[in-house]
Scaffold this active site. Sequence first.
Site, PDB file in Angstrom:
ATOM      1  CD  GLU A  43       8.592 -18.702  26.198  1.00 33.87           C
ATOM      2  OE1 GLU A  43       8.282 -17.924  25.268  1.00 33.87           O
ATOM      3  OE2 GLU A  43       9.665 -18.600  26.823  1.00 33.87           O
ATOM      4  CE1 TYR A 126      11.176 -18.134  21.504  1.00 36.93           C
ATOM      5  CE2 TYR A 126       8.858 -18.171  22.125  1.00 36.93           C
ATOM      6  CZ  TYR A 126      10.178 -17.878  22.414  1.00 36.93           C
ATOM      7  OH  TYR A 126      10.506 -17.354  23.629  1.00 36.93           O
ATOM      8  CG  ASP A 144      13.013 -14.207  20.051  1.00 34.79           C
ATOM      9  OD1 ASP A 144      14.201 -14.208  19.659  1.00 34.79           O
ATOM     10  OD2 ASP A 144      12.581 -13.407  20.894  1.00 34.79           O
ATOM     11  CB  CYS A 206      25.838   0.233  18.490  1.00 38.47           C
ATOM     12  SG  CYS A 206      24.606  -0.133  17.207  1.00 38.47           S
TER      13      CYS A 206
END
Length: 297
Positions: A43, A126, A144, A206
């Site tokens: 992270e 986060y 995030d 999409c």
Amino acid sequence: MPAETDSAARQFATRVIDWFGVHARDLPWRRPGFPPWGTLVSEFMLQQTPVVRVIPRLDEWLTRWPTPADLAAAPAGDAVRAWQSLGYPRRALNLHACAVAITDRFDGAVPNDVPALLSLPGVGDYTARAVAVFAFGSRHPVVDTNVRRVIARAVEAQPDAAAPNARHDLPAMAALLPADDDDAARFNAGMMELGALVCTARSPTCERCPLAEVCAWRQAGYPATDVARRPTQKRYEGSDRQARGAILAVLRASDGAVPTHVLAEAVPDAAQFGRALAGLLKDGLVTATADDLFALP
DNA sequence: TAGCCGTGGGC
DNA sequence: TGCCCAAGGCT
């Protein structure tokens, strides 16, 4: 919450979770048994650095320092050098400080609750939530840049997310979060993955999106509303940031201390060199070992 | 809180 | 080519 809203949220989450089950990338930190320390390191590295650049550094890092105590026992400069060119090297310093704090205050074990994680250097909203959820399976909203973009589009019919705002973003994600811990974790990861792979910043695909049929932005005809664009970053070429990077690159490549005039060759403008070196010293990324000699901490 | 903090790849 | 973007955090 109204029953129909709750039902819509459940369907929204199910679409994401099912899609994630099929399309999730095989990433190191998703391997079964990946340690919490590995999740924390990953992270840190992923803060503003793309996945593909992180993976090789993460592997090296965990081989060299398999536990927080191992890293804590090393000089901070070793962490800065091992960081190589991941960028934002203060993250390496923070991660080292994290290892020291975990060793001293948490008996060498990465803490599993959000407040304790937040107390660690370089761990913000986060990262604390991501570790609590992905390393320990807790149920929290994780927000995030990917998640914010997906919610902005699919839920709020906006072309992009507004400026980060915990008072808006966390409740927005919480409203969609499944009740079950494991489902919640999969939903968090799935939303991030969706934003990274499909609902991307520039050209979302999409036709491949599991939320296409329920996406508010799509249903509204992709309006280009006037969302406040993120402030454009200052030009990098010729910047002090670039100068700092150039100085640090010289130090990373050197075994011992380096005299001022050698460092100065990396930054042609004398005034800029002075500012950059002073900044690095102030940040603790560089130390003065003697008159006119500098090294990694 | 807006500005700062690296680096590299894609378009 | 130059700009945008990338699993943020700090002051």
